[in-house]
Design a protein around this motif. Structure first.
Motif, PDB file in Angstrom:
ATOM      1  N   ILE A   6      43.996  36.042  36.173  1.00 38.70           N
ATOM      2  CA  ILE A   6      44.704  35.003  35.411  1.00 38.70           C
ATOM      3  C   ILE A   6      44.036  33.651  35.648  1.00 38.70           C
ATOM      4  O   ILE A   6      43.803  32.882  34.701  1.00 38.70           O
ATOM      5  CB  ILE A   6      46.200  34.963  35.796  1.00 38.70           C
ATOM      6  CG1 ILE A   6      46.883  36.250  35.313  1.00 38.70           C
ATOM      7  CG2 ILE A   6      46.889  33.724  35.209  1.00 38.70           C
ATOM      8  CD1 ILE A   6      48.353  36.343  35.646  1.00 38.70           C
ATOM      9  N   ALA A   7      43.688  33.381  36.890  1.00 38.16           N
ATOM     10  CA  ALA A   7      43.024  32.106  37.202  1.00 38.16           C
ATOM     11  C   ALA A   7      41.697  32.002  36.461  1.00 38.16           C
ATOM     12  O   ALA A   7      41.361  30.946  35.908  1.00 38.16           O
ATOM     13  CB  ALA A   7      42.823  31.984  38.714  1.00 38.16           C
ATOM     14  N   ALA A   8      40.950  33.124  36.389  1.00 36.98           N
ATOM     15  CA  ALA A   8      39.648  33.100  35.705  1.00 36.98           C
ATOM     16  C   ALA A   8      39.837  32.858  34.216  1.00 36.98           C
ATOM     17  O   ALA A   8      39.093  32.091  33.587  1.00 36.98           O
ATOM     18  CB  ALA A   8      38.910  34.421  35.945  1.00 36.98           C
ATOM     19  N   PHE A   9      40.854  33.513  33.636  1.00 38.21           N
ATOM     20  CA  PHE A   9      41.105  33.324  32.205  1.00 38.21           C
ATOM     21  C   PHE A   9      41.519  31.877  31.929  1.00 38.21           C
ATOM     22  O   PHE A   9      41.041  31.251  30.977  1.00 38.21           O
ATOM     23  CB  PHE A   9      42.184  34.289  31.724  1.00 38.21           C
ATOM     24  CG  PHE A   9      42.587  34.026  30.302  1.00 38.21           C
ATOM     25  CD1 PHE A   9      41.744  34.391  29.264  1.00 38.21           C
ATOM     26  CD2 PHE A   9      43.781  33.377  30.009  1.00 38.21           C
ATOM     27  CE1 PHE A   9      42.091  34.121  27.945  1.00 38.21           C
ATOM     28  CE2 PHE A   9      44.133  33.109  28.697  1.00 38.21           C
ATOM     29  CZ  PHE A   9      43.285  33.478  27.658  1.00 38.21           C
ATOM     30  N   ARG A  10      42.377  31.344  32.763  1.00 35.48           N
ATOM     31  CA  ARG A  10      42.832  29.957  32.546  1.00 35.48           C
ATOM     32  C   ARG A  10      41.674  28.976  32.744  1.00 35.48           C
ATOM     33  O   ARG A  10      41.593  27.955  32.057  1.00 35.48           O
ATOM     34  CB  ARG A  10      44.021  29.649  33.462  1.00 35.48           C
ATOM     35  CG  ARG A  10      45.302  30.359  32.977  1.00 35.48           C
ATOM     36  CD  ARG A  10      46.410  30.301  34.002  1.00 35.48           C
ATOM     37  NE  ARG A  10      46.829  28.967  34.335  1.00 35.48           N
ATOM     38  CZ  ARG A  10      47.820  28.294  33.727  1.00 35.48           C
ATOM     39  NH1 ARG A  10      48.498  28.872  32.751  1.00 35.48           N
ATOM     40  NH2 ARG A  10      48.133  27.074  34.093  1.00 35.48           N
ATOM     41  N   ALA A  11      40.742  29.309  33.631  1.00 33.28           N
ATOM     42  CA  ALA A  11      39.569  28.448  33.808  1.00 33.28           C
ATOM     43  C   ALA A  11      38.718  28.468  32.538  1.00 33.28           C
ATOM     44  O   ALA A  11      38.213  27.427  32.095  1.00 33.28           O
ATOM     45  CB  ALA A  11      38.760  28.914  35.016  1.00 33.28           C
ATOM     46  N   ALA A  12      38.583  29.665  31.920  1.00 32.55           N
ATOM     47  CA  ALA A  12      37.815  29.762  30.666  1.00 32.55           C
ATOM     48  C   ALA A  12      38.486  28.924  29.583  1.00 32.55           C
ATOM     49  O   ALA A  12      37.817  28.245  28.794  1.00 32.55           O
ATOM     50  CB  ALA A  12      37.697  31.220  30.232  1.00 32.55           C
TER      51      ALA A  12
END
Ligand code: OAD
Length: 272
Positions: A6-12
């Motif tokens: 989730i953190a990676a997606f939100r960073a994208a």
């Protein structure tokens, strides 16, 4: 707890300016709209894909209208769920921040619009519109039953008595032409403008969020690999893996009503 995915997606998303959402029947499941391929997909002995065809219409338009009349009755009182609402609220914040969002849906129920989504492309039409087979006019229509003849008809039970509906029972346009549901049936082409807009959005987006689709019906399903090939980060939300899962960057397994808000709420972050 926010997972690493989730953190990676939100960073994208934090790096993105153009976002596309592709939705399917799963986004409306928690509102009580049955999906096509899951349990509850049958009406009498037919699946939706048996009756949503030009061949079924040519054989028995009265039966096809009885099926759509039933679906309209089921959809008439349903409300958007937290997934629809989170997408609409995200669009508002996202566009207010100067970014772009395109929501491309295969759903015909109108729930995205009811939740407040604005830039919606309905690839498969709208169950709340009818089209005249004579003059071609497309008009909004929320009549349930669609004509008086359908009052009390439409039972989904396999042993429901079958009633024949004749030409005099079908809905008519002001020009007296027969009206059909303004939806795309199997074997029919999608609206050229809608499809071109969706393809453009897939080619240009930085992030594609795929929500609640089995990803087996083309050309909609083809938008997923197209976005990926064009460089987008692709995330999928579904209760189970789909044929698209192997080609996405993130697969979030869970109900859209819980996962979409978790991914999108409070984004984009305020910078002031
Ligand atoms: P489907 O019924 O094929 O697939 C629904 C998908 O949603 C499945 O992959 C489910 O696992 C998933 N799902 C169900 N409930 C969910 C939930 N609460 N949260 C997340 N995912 C969930 O529906 P579509 O993919 O939309 O076309 O079907 C595509 C097209 O095929 C439809 O637009 C329709 C149909 O025949 C036409 O009518 C032309």
């Amino acid at each position: 707890m926010v997972s690493a995915a989730i953190a990676a997606f939100r960073a994208a998303l934090g790096e993105a300016t153009r976002v596309m959402v592709l939705s399917g029947a799963g986004v409306s499941a928690e509102s009580g709209v049955p999906t096509f391929r899951g349990a509850g997909g049958l009406w009498r002995r037919w699946s939706a894909t048996d009756l949503a065809t030009p061949e079924a219409w040519a054989r028995d338009p009265g039966l096809v209208w009885e099926f759509y009349d039933y679906r309209r009755r089921r959809m008439a009182d349903v409300q958007p769920n937290p997934a629809h609402r989170a997408l609409a609220a995200f669009e508002e914040r996202w566009t207010a921040a100067g970014h772009q969002l395109a929501l491309v849906t295969q759903n015909i129920d109108g729930l995205h619009e009811l939740a407040g989504s604005r830039n919606v492309t309905r690839l498969h039409g709208s169950i709340w519109h009818v089209r005249c087979l004579r003059c071609g006019a497309v008009t909004p229509n929320r009549d349930v039953p669609i004509t008086a003849a359908y009052e009390g008809a439409g039972s989904p039970e396999p042993d429901a008595p079958s009633r024949r509906f004749g030409p005099e029972d079908l809905p008519r346009c002001a020009c007296s032409g027969v009206l059909r549901p303004h939806v795309v049936w199997f074997g029919e082409p999608l609206g050229a403008e809608d499809l071109e807009g969706a393809v453009r959005a897939a080619e240009r987006c930085d992030v594609l969020l795929v929500v609640g689709t089995s990803a087996v019906v083309y050309p909609a399903a083809g938008l997923i690999p197209l976005a990926r090939r064009s460089g987008a980060v692709v995330a999928e939300i579904n209760l189970e893996p789909t044929p698209a899962t192997r080609d996405v960057d993130h697969h979030f397994c869970g109900p859209a009503g819980a996962v979409v808000p978790e991914l999108l709420d409070d984004l984009p972050k305020r910078t002031t």
